[in-house]
Scaffold this motif. Structure first.
Motif, PDB file in Angstrom:
ATOM      1  N   LYS A  23      13.142  -4.454  11.211  1.00  0.00           N
ATOM      2  CA  LYS A  23      14.590  -4.235  11.207  1.00  0.00           C
ATOM      3  C   LYS A  23      15.342  -5.370  11.888  1.00  0.00           C
ATOM      4  O   LYS A  23      16.397  -5.824  11.420  1.00  0.00           O
ATOM      5  N   ARG A  24      14.780  -5.881  12.958  1.00  0.00           N
ATOM      6  CA  ARG A  24      15.488  -6.845  13.780  1.00  0.00           C
ATOM      7  C   ARG A  24      15.384  -8.286  13.250  1.00  0.00           C
ATOM      8  O   ARG A  24      16.351  -9.052  13.353  1.00  0.00           O
ATOM      9  N   SER A  25      14.238  -8.635  12.663  1.00  0.00           N
ATOM     10  CA  SER A  25      13.988 -10.049  12.386  1.00  0.00           C
ATOM     11  C   SER A  25      13.839 -10.437  10.927  1.00  0.00           C
ATOM     12  O   SER A  25      14.011 -11.613  10.601  1.00  0.00           O
ATOM     13  N   HIS A  26      13.532  -9.490  10.066  1.00  0.00           N
ATOM     14  CA  HIS A  26      13.139  -9.856   8.708  1.00  0.00           C
ATOM     15  C   HIS A  26      14.316  -9.914   7.743  1.00  0.00           C
ATOM     16  O   HIS A  26      15.399  -9.402   7.998  1.00  0.00           O
ATOM     17  N   GLY A  27      14.047 -10.560   6.600  1.00  0.00           N
ATOM     18  CA  GLY A  27      15.043 -10.670   5.546  1.00  0.00           C
ATOM     19  C   GLY A  27      15.136  -9.384   4.741  1.00  0.00           C
ATOM     20  O   GLY A  27      14.467  -8.379   5.045  1.00  0.00           O
ATOM     21  N   ASP A  28      15.916  -9.415   3.688  1.00  0.00           N
ATOM     22  CA  ASP A  28      16.126  -8.237   2.844  1.00  0.00           C
ATOM     23  C   ASP A  28      14.986  -8.122   1.835  1.00  0.00           C
ATOM     24  O   ASP A  28      15.180  -8.221   0.638  1.00  0.00           O
ATOM     25  N   TRP A  29      13.799  -7.928   2.381  1.00  0.00           N
ATOM     26  CA  TRP A  29      12.612  -7.770   1.540  1.00  0.00           C
ATOM     27  C   TRP A  29      11.918  -6.459   1.844  1.00  0.00           C
ATOM     28  O   TRP A  29      12.526  -5.556   2.424  1.00  0.00           O
ATOM     29  N   LEU A  30      10.663  -6.328   1.490  1.00  0.00           N
ATOM     30  CA  LEU A  30       9.947  -5.057   1.595  1.00  0.00           C
ATOM     31  C   LEU A  30       8.894  -5.103   2.696  1.00  0.00           C
ATOM     32  O   LEU A  30       8.493  -6.172   3.152  1.00  0.00           O
ATOM     33  N   ARG A  31       8.452  -3.919   3.081  1.00  0.00           N
ATOM     34  CA  ARG A  31       7.329  -3.826   4.009  1.00  0.00           C
ATOM     35  C   ARG A  31       6.317  -2.830   3.472  1.00  0.00           C
ATOM     36  O   ARG A  31       6.672  -1.839   2.818  1.00  0.00           O
ATOM     37  N   LEU A  32       5.068  -3.108   3.743  1.00  0.00           N
ATOM     38  CA  LEU A  32       3.995  -2.168   3.411  1.00  0.00           C
ATOM     39  C   LEU A  32       3.873  -1.181   4.554  1.00  0.00           C
ATOM     40  O   LEU A  32       3.916  -1.568   5.731  1.00  0.00           O
ATOM     41  N   GLY A  33       3.742   0.104   4.222  1.00  0.00           N
ATOM     42  CA  GLY A  33       3.631   1.132   5.253  1.00  0.00           C
ATOM     43  C   GLY A  33       2.568   0.781   6.290  1.00  0.00           C
ATOM     44  O   GLY A  33       1.459   0.369   5.942  1.00  0.00           O
ATOM     45  N   PHE A  34       2.894   0.949   7.557  1.00  0.00           N
ATOM     46  CA  PHE A  34       2.014   0.535   8.653  1.00  0.00           C
ATOM     47  C   PHE A  34       0.649   1.220   8.560  1.00  0.00           C
ATOM     48  O   PHE A  34      -0.385   0.597   8.837  1.00  0.00           O
ATOM     49  N   SER A  35       0.654   2.496   8.174  1.00  0.00           N
ATOM     50  CA  SER A  35      -0.595   3.265   8.136  1.00  0.00           C
ATOM     51  C   SER A  35      -1.254   3.282   6.764  1.00  0.00           C
ATOM     52  O   SER A  35      -2.291   3.938   6.586  1.00  0.00           O
ATOM     53  N   ASP A  36      -0.669   2.581   5.805  1.00  0.00           N
ATOM     54  CA  ASP A  36      -1.260   2.543   4.472  1.00  0.00           C
ATOM     55  C   ASP A  36      -2.607   1.819   4.536  1.00  0.00           C
ATOM     56  O   ASP A  36      -2.711   0.731   5.110  1.00  0.00           O
ATOM     57  N   ALA A  37      -3.631   2.427   3.950  1.00  0.00           N
ATOM     58  CA  ALA A  37      -4.981   1.848   4.009  1.00  0.00           C
ATOM     59  C   ALA A  37      -5.037   0.449   3.404  1.00  0.00           C
ATOM     60  O   ALA A  37      -5.897  -0.368   3.766  1.00  0.00           O
ATOM     61  N   LEU A  38      -4.106   0.149   2.505  1.00  0.00           N
ATOM     62  CA  LEU A  38      -4.099  -1.164   1.871  1.00  0.00           C
ATOM     63  C   LEU A  38      -3.845  -2.275   2.884  1.00  0.00           C
ATOM     64  O   LEU A  38      -4.283  -3.416   2.678  1.00  0.00           O
ATOM     65  N   ALA A  39      -3.158  -1.970   3.961  1.00  0.00           N
ATOM     66  CA  ALA A  39      -2.829  -2.999   4.954  1.00  0.00           C
ATOM     67  C   ALA A  39      -4.090  -3.670   5.498  1.00  0.00           C
ATOM     68  O   ALA A  39      -4.200  -4.899   5.523  1.00  0.00           O
ATOM     69  N   THR A  40      -5.035  -2.871   5.924  1.00  0.00           N
ATOM     70  CA  THR A  40      -6.284  -3.428   6.443  1.00  0.00           C
ATOM     71  C   THR A  40      -7.090  -4.091   5.335  1.00  0.00           C
ATOM     72  O   THR A  40      -7.705  -5.144   5.541  1.00  0.00           O
ATOM     73  N   GLU A  41      -7.065  -3.499   4.147  1.00  0.00           N
ATOM     74  CA  GLU A  41      -7.795  -4.078   3.013  1.00  0.00           C
ATOM     75  C   GLU A  41      -7.299  -5.483   2.700  1.00  0.00           C
ATOM     76  O   GLU A  41      -8.091  -6.380   2.392  1.00  0.00           O
ATOM     77  N   LEU A  42      -5.983  -5.685   2.779  1.00  0.00           N
ATOM     78  CA  LEU A  42      -5.417  -6.994   2.476  1.00  0.00           C
ATOM     79  C   LEU A  42      -5.842  -8.035   3.512  1.00  0.00           C
ATOM     80  O   LEU A  42      -6.139  -9.184   3.173  1.00  0.00           O
ATOM     81  N   LYS A  43      -5.875  -7.640   4.764  1.00  0.00           N
ATOM     82  CA  LYS A  43      -6.284  -8.573   5.814  1.00  0.00           C
ATOM     83  C   LYS A  43      -7.735  -8.994   5.611  1.00  0.00           C
ATOM     84  O   LYS A  43      -8.091 -10.164   5.817  1.00  0.00           O
ATOM     85  N   ARG A  44      -8.564  -8.049   5.196  1.00  0.00           N
ATOM     86  CA  ARG A  44      -9.962  -8.376   4.924  1.00  0.00           C
ATOM     87  C   ARG A  44     -10.108  -9.225   3.671  1.00  0.00           C
ATOM     88  O   ARG A  44     -10.850 -10.205   3.650  1.00  0.00           O
ATOM     89  N   LYS A  45      -9.380  -8.853   2.646  1.00  0.00           N
ATOM     90  CA  LYS A  45      -9.474  -9.554   1.363  1.00  0.00           C
ATOM     91  C   LYS A  45      -9.095 -11.028   1.492  1.00  0.00           C
ATOM     92  O   LYS A  45      -9.775 -11.906   0.950  1.00  0.00           O
ATOM     93  N   TYR A  46      -7.997 -11.284   2.204  1.00  0.00           N
ATOM     94  CA  TYR A  46      -7.485 -12.653   2.288  1.00  0.00           C
ATOM     95  C   TYR A  46      -7.934 -13.385   3.555  1.00  0.00           C
ATOM     96  O   TYR A  46      -7.529 -14.507   3.784  1.00  0.00           O
ATOM     97  N   ARG A  47      -8.744 -12.722   4.372  1.00  0.00           N
ATOM     98  CA  ARG A  47      -9.306 -13.317   5.587  1.00  0.00           C
ATOM     99  C   ARG A  47      -8.217 -13.820   6.532  1.00  0.00           C
ATOM    100  O   ARG A  47      -8.283 -14.919   7.059  1.00  0.00           O
TER     101      ARG A  47
END
Length: 204
Positions: free
Chosen positions: A113-137
């Protein structure tokens, strides 16, 4: 129809369905029209959940991995915001999806809310978040982020925060921009690249 033919009529589909169906496992239907974000929790700056495939259609899509605790992120985020706005003003539609490295959902929401542009965010608890970090190292070196990775994944990570990745609808990486090391200059090659705008869902 003979008794044998009738029996085959009902049994043959079960045989062809394979072990999964016979063991009671539901075989999901694949439409071929899903993106990596289909069905996942994406939210806009107003806090509204949006349909991923609808809002991403016709735009290039980049993941922005950052945490507000990181001074390099705090310095880089306004520069990415300027890049994002300029690119869209020039008729080169871009959507950014914030992938949080913050320690808590509260911190992630405040950061977004404080720093980002008018774009999107992935839900903090969405399982995909961790998957993406692993996928892209990509993973910050702070303890709460490294806790999501095993020893091999920690050893193979190529970047912390901030990091920007341009991706295709199926999640294939187009370009990794090492903004942790190079800052705003890491985005310079993007201007001369061809467009990787996502198609509409029906065209995926």
């Amino acid at each position: 129809m003979s008794c044998c033919s009738l029996l085959l009529h009902f049994l043959l589909p079960l045989v062809l369905a394979g072990p999964a169906l016979r063991s009671g496992v539901t075989v999901p239907e694949t439409t071929g029209h899903d993106s990596i974000f289909t069905g996942h929790a994406l939210f806009n700056k107003q806090g509204e959940r949006v349909d991923a495939d609808e809002v991403l259609a016709g735009k290039e899509v980049a993941i922005f991995y950052a945490g507000e605790f990181c001074p390099v992120c705090r310095n880089f985020t306004p520069k990415l915001r300027d890049f994002f706005e300029k690119r869209n003003e020039e008729g080169r539609p871009l959507e950014v999806i914030f992938l949080s490295a913050d320690e808590s959902e509260e911190a992630a929401l405040r950061h977004f809310k404080r720093s980002h542009g008018d774009w999107l965010r992935l839900g903090f608890s969405d399982a995909l978040a961790t998957e993406l970090k692993r996928k892209y190292r990509i993973a910050s070196g702070v303890p709460h982020e490294l806790a999501h990775l095993n020893a091999e994944e920690r050893a193979e990570r190529r970047s912390g925060v901030p990091a920007v990745l341009l991706i295709k609808p199926d999640g294939t990486e187009v370009q990794f921009f090492n903004t942790e090391r190079l800052g705003r200059a890491a985005l310079d090659p993007w201007d001369s690249m061809e467009s990787y705008a996502w198609p509409s869902r029906d065209d995926l």
